[in-house]
Design an enzyme around this catalytic site. Structure first.
Site, PDB file in Angstrom:
ATOM      1  N   CYS A  51       0.835  -1.211   0.000  1.00 40.15           N
ATOM      2  CA  CYS A  51       0.000   0.000   0.000  1.00 40.15           C
ATOM      3  C   CYS A  51       0.868   1.258   0.000  1.00 40.15           C
ATOM      4  O   CYS A  51       0.549   2.238  -0.669  1.00 40.15           O
ATOM      5  CB  CYS A  51      -0.919   0.022   1.224  1.00 40.15           C
ATOM      6  N   ARG A 128      -7.814  -3.933  -3.529  1.00 39.19           N
ATOM      7  CA  ARG A 128      -7.234  -2.788  -4.251  1.00 39.19           C
ATOM      8  C   ARG A 128      -8.135  -2.489  -5.450  1.00 39.19           C
ATOM      9  O   ARG A 128      -7.941  -3.027  -6.536  1.00 39.19           O
ATOM     10  CB  ARG A 128      -5.812  -3.117  -4.721  1.00 39.19           C
TER      11      ARG A 128
END
Ligand code: BEZ
Length: 215
Positions: A51, A128
């Protein structure tokens, strides 16, 4: 295995409205980025390595997104305190500043609304996801990646440019297209249009249904 019962958001849908707390203050999505495109994207968790690389990628390309009339809007199922601490930590460690709003979706309201919470992947962390939303708030393209594979920033920018070029010039976009490459002239729909196409000297024509041109 949990089965998905809620209707997933699809291409062509109007992006559902919501209110949320972000690192840039409260927003109401219907009032967010008027006249602009929005890239609404989720990441699984603050203070995690993949991330951090992805958010850094968005931050480093902020000028490109600005030039494409596009606002970034991040999201994860974390508190606003966690977001602020992470943004500050990354700035201290790498000198990269996440200068766009990140939604603190601690009650999972937005993640569930947008199908970012995909329980067979994780019941607590958003996948995601990337939603490309046009200025009329229509969802134009959706990407989903699992928790353990980061996205590709070049592809995110490429498809945003492709959507915008396709809209502006009423053309289609071929495989592996990059900005500046030839685009596809939409196929004719009548015999008159087909005959016209066969006589057109301004395009590169393989056959009436497959022709390209430089913009
Ligand atoms: C990561 O960003 O590194 C990550 C986050 C959640 C699960 C797996 C990896």
């Amino acid at each position: 295995m949990e089965t998905q019962t809620a209707q997933m958001l699809r291409i062509g849908d109007i992006a559902p409205d919501f209110e949320a707390v972000t690192t840039k203050g409260k927003i109401k999505f219907s009032d967010f980025a008027p006249g602009k495109w929005t890239i609404l994207f989720s990441h699984p968790a603050d203070f995690t390595p993949v991330c951090t690389t992805e958010m850094t990628g968005f931050a480093l390309n902020k000028d490109t997104f600005d030039a494409l009339n596009t606002e970034l809007l991040g999201l994860s199922i974390d508190s606003i305190h966690s977001h602020l601490a992470w943004v500050n930590n990354v700035r201290e460690k790498t000198n990269v500043y996440f200068d766009f709003p990140i939604i603190a979706d601690i009650d999972m309201k937005v993640s569930k609304l947008y199908g970012m919470l995909q329980p067979n992947e994780s019941e607590t962390a958003a996948v995601r996801a990337v939603f490309f939303i046009d200025p009329s708030k229509k969802v134009r393209l959706i990407m989903y990646y699992p928790l353990n594979v980061g996205r590709n920033m070049d592809e995110i920018i490429r498809v945003l440019e492709a959507l915008q070029v396709s809209d502006e010039y009423k053309v289609a976009i071929p495989l592996n297209w990059r900005k500046g490459d030839k685009v596809i002239v939409p196929p004719p729909k009548t015999l008159d249009e087909m005959n016209e196409r066969m006589a057109d000297q301004t395009i590169d024509r393989i056959d009436f249904y497959l022709a390209t041109k430089t913009l």
